[in-house]
Enzyme design. Sequence first.
Site, short mmCIF file in Angstrom:
data_model
loop_
_atom_site.label_atom_id
_atom_site.label_comp_id
_atom_site.label_asym_id
_atom_site.label_seq_id
_atom_site.Cartn_x
_atom_site.Cartn_y
_atom_site.Cartn_z
N TRP A 104 10.57 16.44 -48.92
CA TRP A 104 10.38 17.46 -49.96
C TRP A 104 11.63 18.29 -50.17
O TRP A 104 12.00 18.62 -51.30
CB TRP A 104 9.17 18.34 -49.64
CG TRP A 104 7.91 17.55 -49.77
CD1 TRP A 104 7.09 17.12 -48.77
CD2 TRP A 104 7.35 17.01 -50.99
NE1 TRP A 104 6.07 16.36 -49.28
CE2 TRP A 104 6.19 16.27 -50.63
CE3 TRP A 104 7.71 17.06 -52.33
CZ2 TRP A 104 5.41 15.62 -51.57
CZ3 TRP A 104 6.92 16.40 -53.27
CH2 TRP A 104 5.79 15.69 -52.89
N ASP A 177 10.28 26.70 -49.24
CA ASP A 177 9.09 25.98 -49.69
C ASP A 177 8.13 26.00 -48.50
O ASP A 177 8.38 25.35 -47.49
CB ASP A 177 9.48 24.55 -50.07
CG ASP A 177 8.27 23.68 -50.42
OD1 ASP A 177 7.13 24.18 -50.35
OD2 ASP A 177 8.47 22.50 -50.75
N LYS A 201 -3.05 22.92 -50.00
CA LYS A 201 -3.20 22.53 -48.60
C LYS A 201 -4.02 23.60 -47.86
O LYS A 201 -5.07 23.31 -47.32
CB LYS A 201 -1.83 22.38 -47.92
CG LYS A 201 -1.13 21.08 -48.27
CD LYS A 201 -0.18 21.28 -49.39
CE LYS A 201 0.84 20.18 -49.59
NZ LYS A 201 0.37 18.88 -49.99
N1 PMP Z 1 6.66 20.66 -51.08
C1 PMP Z 1 5.90 20.28 -50.05
C2 PMP Z 1 6.27 20.72 -48.66
C3 PMP Z 1 4.76 19.51 -50.29
O1 PMP Z 1 3.97 19.13 -49.27
C4 PMP Z 1 4.42 19.14 -51.60
C5 PMP Z 1 3.19 18.34 -51.94
N2 PMP Z 1 2.69 17.54 -51.02
C6 PMP Z 1 5.27 19.54 -52.63
C7 PMP Z 1 6.38 20.31 -52.34
C8 PMP Z 1 4.99 19.17 -54.06
O2 PMP Z 1 3.93 19.94 -54.47
P1 PMP Z 1 3.21 19.80 -55.87
O3 PMP Z 1 2.54 18.48 -55.88
O4 PMP Z 1 2.28 20.96 -55.86
O5 PMP Z 1 4.26 19.91 -56.92
#
Ligand code: PMP
Length: 392
Positions: A104, A177, A201
């Site tokens: 991510w 994040d 989550k």
């Molecule tokens: N950052 C992290 C740490 C994630 O776990 C996720 C989704 N699993 C995201 C970003 C992306 O999130 P979204 O699908 O809400 O855009």
Amino acid sequence: MTERVVNFSAGPGILPLSVLQQAQADLVSLPGVGASPLEVSHRGAWFTGVIEEAEDNLRRLLEVPGDHHVLFCQGGATMQFTMVPMNLLRDSSRRANYVITGAWGAKAAIEAEALAPTRVAWTGANESFVCVPEPDELAASIDADAQYVHVTTNETIHGVEYPDTPSLPSDVTLVADCSSDFLSRPIDVSRYGVLYAGAQKNAGPAGVTIAIVRNDVLERIPSGIPTMLDYRTYAEHGSLYNTPPVFSIYVLLLVTRWLRDEIGGLDAMHDRNRAKAALLYDVIDSIPDFYRGHAQVGSRSLMNVTFRLPTEELERGFVHAAAREGLVELQGHRSVGGIRASIYNSMPHEGVAQLAAFLRSFRSARGWTEPMPTLRSARRGRHRRRRSDGRR
Ligand code: PMP
């Protein structure tokens, strides 16, 4: 009621049963309103109360200082990958620094690079993302004049989490994040210029993304940013410039009440999360010839427990056999394989205990014994074990 599985989904993830039951009770007609939360105006009295209490609860749970704004955005954490550099980096002569401890963070850096000068200050990619940087390594990797430093507090796919706030000089603008460990433990919000989290989550259903932005960061935002990508739009209009995700914010409110009233706050939540994660890591560590944890011990996630079995075939068998016992969504992310058990806040201790027992029984049922090591593989094994015991 249809029986519920034990749901180890990485996200959208499990929600507290009491929250779902409350939402079910309210779904057709809210007491005193006579309409569904899906049907009411975001400018009416009911939702005004909801969004105000949701913000207030988040402020109390996280002890958000008065100079931070709590904003409810949409577009997921992925849109924050763009909003952060757009708001903090535009017109800056200084570079952003990204610290990449998993998939991510790598995605976030790509979005920043597309907009403005950005440097990957540290990455764990060469070691397949098994750890976070040591504090001195992190400090040494950062530009002295970085515009901001972006970290991912918990990497959902690799199962790598900072054990504490990444230690950086206090004048560095830290951006995080926190999507997959938000509300899982207390954090020092004052250390962050921006922290953001998709709700799906630990905080509620998909659709709402929380961004907590410090005032001095907000004041430095240059003009000319598209309205819905500008943090000031949310701050100046109480996150009600346009129609927000009403139902998601309402469920988020129920989750914050659950954390406050049923759990007793984030210290208590953290204790529970530590105890749950220990159940799994203890089994993994006690059967090292069969289970191999992905992350190094000091960087292990309390939220996403990632591990491997000796072969991919055994991993597939594990996922199928677990599902037959009602333990579902255990396959690792499609990009890395292996097994991933996501044990977010709402996962009860008993659910994790069931999985821990399953790990033991699956190992015994296979009667799997490690192949006799050749001299070379024995040396390799020793090396691997040494590395995964320590932090680096
Ligand atoms: N950052 C992290 C740490 C994630 O776990 C996720 C989704 N699993 C995201 C970003 C992306 O999130 P979204 O699908 O809400 O855009």
